[in-house]
Design an enzyme around this catalytic site. Structure first.
Site, short mmCIF file in Angstrom:
data_model
loop_
_atom_site.label_atom_id
_atom_site.label_comp_id
_atom_site.label_asym_id
_atom_site.label_seq_id
_atom_site.Cartn_x
_atom_site.Cartn_y
_atom_site.Cartn_z
N LYS A 62 -64.96 -44.00 40.94
CA LYS A 62 -65.36 -43.02 42.15
C LYS A 62 -63.80 -42.35 42.60
O LYS A 62 -62.80 -43.06 42.79
CB LYS A 62 -65.66 -43.88 43.31
N VAL A 63 -64.04 -40.94 42.93
CA VAL A 63 -62.88 -40.27 43.19
C VAL A 63 -62.92 -39.39 44.55
O VAL A 63 -63.97 -38.92 44.53
CB VAL A 63 -62.75 -39.35 42.04
#
Ligand code: E4P
Length: 216
Positions: free
Chosen positions: A87-88
């Site tokens: 998750k960015v």
């Protein structure tokens, strides 16, 4: 539409998984902290546990904000298990990192998305999932569901393969509205998923069926 649970609580993940309708899990640094999980070692160990409970995708969020460190951290997270999705955040470095991960076939979830423009950029960067935050958009009196509709329309016109993951879901109604708006996935607290079960006519109907057979 896929159902993800938005928590780092192992009991809740197990409970949702036992329903047989769970397709994955999302977490974030605040949800991890809520379970008392802080520090690299505990974070990795906890993701390992979550990834072992569910077969579906588990979003593990990077804490780094600069490109190089994000890449390093994301690659470590991706190594935890096959079902880990990195998750960015939707930042300039985040977009660069998502492009890099896409080239390596590391799946990503672009988080903290609040506009159609950001969702276009995320799709261009090759992210697997884009996470518009429905509830937080509603919190500032914009319309979170309208945003999902807008992104769904753009993605369909442009043929983007990125899946729309409606996040920051606050109620069972949000889940129904996200489904109608074209979300591919919702991520929700267990309470909103279980809230979908509720209907007074079901309770009344069941009570009558049982009473008619002399059962309570
Ligand atoms: C998304 O993946 C986030 O973890 C989450 O949905 C944020 O929800 P909140 O706005 O209720 O914190």
């Amino acid at each position: 539409m896929k159902f993800f649970i938005d928590t780092a609580n192992l009991d809740q993940i197990k409970e949702a998984n036992e329903l047989g309708i769970l397709d994955g899990v999302t977490t974030n640094p605040s949800l991890m902290a809520k379970e008392g999980i802080t520090g690299d070692k505990s974070i990795i160990a906890h993701y390992k546990k979550i990834a072992g409970i569910v077969d579906g995708d588990v979003s593990a969020e990077v804490l780094s904000v600069d490109y190089k460190k994000m890449v390093e951290e994301g690659e470590k997270l991706a190594d935890i298990a096959e079902n880990i999705v990195v998750k960015v955040p939707m930042t300039k470095d985040g977009v660069k990192a998502m492009t890099h991960f896409a080239e390596l076939d590391i799946r990503t979830n672009c988080t903290l998305v609040f506009s159609a423009g950001q969702a276009i950029l995320a799709a261009k960067a090759g992210t697997t999932y884009v996470s518009p935050f429905v509830g937080r958009v509603d919190d500032v009196t914009w319309d979170g569901i309208k945003l999902i509709k807008e992104i769904a329309q753009i993605y369909s016109i442009q043929g983007y393969y990125t899946e729309i993951l409606a996040a920051s879901i606050r109620s069972p109604l949000h889940i129904v509205q996200a489904a109608k708006a074209g979300a591919d996935v919702i991520t929700s607290p267990l309470s909103s998923i279980l809230g979908l079960l509720n209907h007074p006519l079901t309770d009344i109907g069941l009570a009558k069926f049982l009473a008619d057979q002399g059962k309570k």
